[in-house]
Every structure is written in C-alpha cells, then in structure tokens.
Write a protein that holds these residues in place. Structure first.
Motif, mmCIF file in Angstrom:
data_model
loop_
_atom_site.group_PDB
_atom_site.id
_atom_site.type_symbol
_atom_site.label_atom_id
_atom_site.label_comp_id
_atom_site.label_asym_id
_atom_site.label_seq_id
_atom_site.Cartn_x
_atom_site.Cartn_y
_atom_site.Cartn_z
ATOM 1 N N THR A 116 0.856 -1.296 -0.199
ATOM 2 C CA THR A 116 -0.100 -0.054 -0.256
ATOM 3 C C THR A 116 0.825 1.464 -0.146
ATOM 4 N N GLY A 117 2.009 1.109 0.601
ATOM 5 C CA GLY A 117 2.981 2.528 0.650
ATOM 6 C C GLY A 117 2.584 3.391 1.740
ATOM 7 N N TYR A 118 1.664 2.781 2.761
ATOM 8 C CA TYR A 118 1.223 3.469 3.878
ATOM 9 C C TYR A 118 2.447 4.197 4.512
ATOM 10 N N ILE A 119 3.645 3.751 4.756
ATOM 11 C CA ILE A 119 4.842 4.160 5.075
ATOM 12 C C ILE A 119 5.670 3.770 3.699
ATOM 13 N N ASP A 120 6.827 4.617 3.885
ATOM 14 C CA ASP A 120 7.715 4.522 2.501
ATOM 15 C C ASP A 120 8.023 3.109 2.541
ATOM 16 N N ARG A 121 8.045 2.457 1.328
ATOM 17 C CA ARG A 121 8.334 1.112 1.111
ATOM 18 C C ARG A 121 9.849 0.796 1.475
ATOM 19 N N LYS A 122 10.615 1.965 1.462
ATOM 20 C CA LYS A 122 12.008 1.393 2.012
ATOM 21 C C LYS A 122 12.015 1.118 3.452
ATOM 22 N N VAL A 123 10.923 1.294 4.145
ATOM 23 C CA VAL A 123 11.006 0.740 5.589
ATOM 24 C C VAL A 123 11.197 -0.559 5.598
ATOM 25 N N VAL A 124 10.515 -1.447 4.743
ATOM 26 C CA VAL A 124 10.595 -2.914 4.765
ATOM 27 C C VAL A 124 11.955 -3.349 4.383
ATOM 28 N N LYS A 125 12.764 -2.715 3.376
ATOM 29 C CA LYS A 125 13.927 -3.075 3.248
ATOM 30 C C LYS A 125 14.996 -2.734 4.199
ATOM 31 N N LYS A 126 14.911 -1.592 5.053
ATOM 32 C CA LYS A 126 15.631 -1.227 6.006
ATOM 33 C C LYS A 126 15.178 -2.231 7.282
ATOM 34 N N ALA A 127 14.044 -2.733 7.560
ATOM 35 C CA ALA A 127 13.651 -3.708 8.178
ATOM 36 C C ALA A 127 14.525 -5.043 8.139
ATOM 37 N N LEU A 128 14.283 -5.470 6.852
ATOM 38 C CA LEU A 128 15.217 -6.716 6.542
ATOM 39 C C LEU A 128 16.570 -6.618 6.542
ATOM 40 N N VAL A 129 17.085 -5.499 6.185
ATOM 41 C CA VAL A 129 18.537 -5.297 6.632
ATOM 42 C C VAL A 129 19.156 -5.341 7.899
ATOM 43 N N SER A 130 18.218 -4.801 8.613
ATOM 44 C CA SER A 130 18.410 -4.790 10.087
ATOM 45 C C SER A 130 18.334 -6.062 10.683
ATOM 46 N N TYR A 131 17.387 -6.972 10.181
ATOM 47 C CA TYR A 131 17.268 -8.292 10.765
ATOM 48 C C TYR A 131 18.513 -9.036 10.267
ATOM 49 N N CYS A 132 18.647 -8.867 9.062
ATOM 50 C CA CYS A 132 19.854 -9.861 8.738
ATOM 51 C C CYS A 132 21.190 -9.446 9.641
ATOM 52 N N LEU A 133 21.523 -8.230 9.849
ATOM 53 C CA LEU A 133 22.415 -7.664 10.757
ATOM 54 C C LEU A 133 22.199 -8.142 12.071
ATOM 55 N N SER A 134 21.042 -8.209 12.764
ATOM 56 C CA SER A 134 20.939 -8.691 14.007
ATOM 57 C C SER A 134 21.001 -10.314 14.147
ATOM 58 N N ILE A 135 20.646 -11.016 12.981
ATOM 59 C CA ILE A 135 20.767 -12.341 13.048
ATOM 60 C C ILE A 135 22.220 -12.723 12.840
ATOM 61 N N SER A 136 23.111 -11.871 12.251
ATOM 62 C CA SER A 136 24.518 -11.904 11.885
ATOM 63 C C SER A 136 25.046 -11.757 13.443
ATOM 64 N N ILE A 137 24.833 -11.043 14.300
ATOM 65 C CA ILE A 137 25.360 -10.584 15.642
ATOM 66 C C ILE A 137 25.078 -11.837 16.253
ATOM 67 N N ALA A 138 23.650 -12.344 16.400
ATOM 68 C CA ALA A 138 23.445 -13.514 16.959
ATOM 69 C C ALA A 138 24.083 -14.739 16.983
ATOM 70 N N TYR A 139 24.429 -14.903 15.557
ATOM 71 C CA TYR A 139 25.314 -16.221 15.084
ATOM 72 C C TYR A 139 26.374 -16.209 15.774
ATOM 73 N N VAL A 140 27.178 -14.959 15.486
ATOM 74 C CA VAL A 140 28.690 -14.655 16.058
ATOM 75 C C VAL A 140 28.640 -14.795 17.484
ATOM 76 N N LEU A 141 27.576 -14.183 18.357
ATOM 77 C CA LEU A 141 27.553 -14.567 19.789
ATOM 78 C C LEU A 141 27.244 -15.974 20.086
ATOM 79 N N ASN A 142 26.576 -16.809 19.326
ATOM 80 C CA ASN A 142 26.337 -18.223 19.653
ATOM 81 C C ASN A 142 27.629 -18.761 19.474
ATOM 82 N N GLN A 143 28.479 -18.577 18.441
ATOM 83 C CA GLN A 143 29.846 -18.977 18.137
ATOM 84 C C GLN A 143 30.527 -19.121 19.540
ATOM 85 N N PHE A 144 30.559 -18.127 20.296
ATOM 86 C CA PHE A 144 31.549 -17.842 21.540
ATOM 87 C C PHE A 144 30.653 -17.953 22.866
ATOM 88 N N PHE A 145 29.531 -18.056 22.848
ATOM 89 C CA PHE A 145 28.888 -17.947 24.148
ATOM 90 C C PHE A 145 27.599 -18.815 23.728
#
Length: 169
Positions: A44-73
């Motif tokens: 719908t474009g209710y909010i700028d559609r780039k928000v979805v891209k930002k959320a996905l990029v942020s989630y990938c970054l967060s999951i990467s951080i989680a993965y690294v943390l799980n390797q050591f802790f």
C-alpha cells in the motif's frame, strides 16, 4: 537477579488457563502480525516502502550478531537448568539472544523511525511478547532485554546509515 525475575514471571504460568493461552498466542502469533504489517506497507505504501528494506537489512544484521554471539557464548535455556512451568516445547538452543525477540524489536524500531504511533504500539506489543517468552519458560528476562537492545540498535544504525547516505548527495 535474572533468575529471580524469571521465577517471578514464570511462576504465574499454569495458574490461569485463559492467561496461559493468551501468552502462548502472543508468543506464537505476534511474529506473523509484524510480517503482515510489512507486507501491508509493501503493497500500500502506507509508510515509505524503503522501511521494509531497512527492516530486512536490520534483521539480517541482528541475526548475524546473534550467530557470532552463539559461536562464542552458550547460555542454557531456563528449562534446561531449572524446574520451570514450560507451557509449550522449545528448542534446546542458546537462550541468548532470542531470535524471536530480535525480529520483533527490529521491525518495531524500524517502523518507529517512520511512524511514531504505529512504532510505539508495535514496540509495546514486542515488550509483551518478550514477557510471554519468559512466561512460557523459554528465556530469561535479560535474554529478552539484550535481544531488544540488539534489535533496536541495529535498526538505529541502519536508519542512521541510510539517512547519512542520502544527506551526502
């Protein structure tokens, strides 16, 4: 202190079947509500559609951080170390960070930067979902808090980088 907070919340589980069902539903369904919100924004474009891209990029970054943390802790989940009210089965993966909570706070925080009312409402539901994860016996409160911080911070970093990129042009 983490275990004491856990006990204070988790001991409430199993006392009221309606409340238990509600907490189970919050824990299982809210995740999908946020996916529906992202799809709605995309279509719908209710909010700028780039928000979805930002959320996905942020989630990938967060999951990467989680993965690294799980390797050591590795932090055992509460039901692996203590007698808890475990309302539904859970994986025996590390308790910290909570990937479930990471996603919720990434999306809520990302939306907050673009629509404070919607973002605040979703952020409140993310907090409720975090409490439900403790209620169910899956995570300690500090696991939820740490995951909320990681998710919110990655969203903030992605937002700032995106804004800096456009302001340089």
């Amino acid at each position: 202190m983490d275990y004491q907070l856990f006990k204070a919340i988790n001991r409430l589980a199993g006392r009221n079947s309606m409340l238990d069902k509600y907490m189970i539903a919050v824990s299982k369904k809210y995740y999908f509500l946020l996916i529906i919100v992202l799809i709605y924004i995309s279509l719908t474009g209710y909010i700028d559609r780039k928000v979805v891209k930002k959320a996905l990029v942020s989630y990938c970054l967060s999951i990467s951080i989680a993965y690294v943390l799980n390797q050591f802790f590795y932090k055992p989940r509460p039901f692996l170390e203590h007698q808890v009210n475990l309302l539904i089965p859970a994986k025996k993966t590390s308790s910290f960070p909570s990937k479930h909570t990471l996603f919720l706070f990434v999306v809520s925080s990302t939306l907050f930067f673009h629509d404070r009312i919607v973002g605040s409402y979703l952020w409140g539901l993310s907090v409720l979902t975090g409490i439900s994860r403790v209620w169910l016996g899956h995570h300690y409160p500090f696991d939820i808090l740490g995951s909320a911080i990681i998710g919110s911070m990655t969203s903030s970093v992605v937002e700032r980088l995106e804004n800096a990129k456009f302001s340089l042009k």
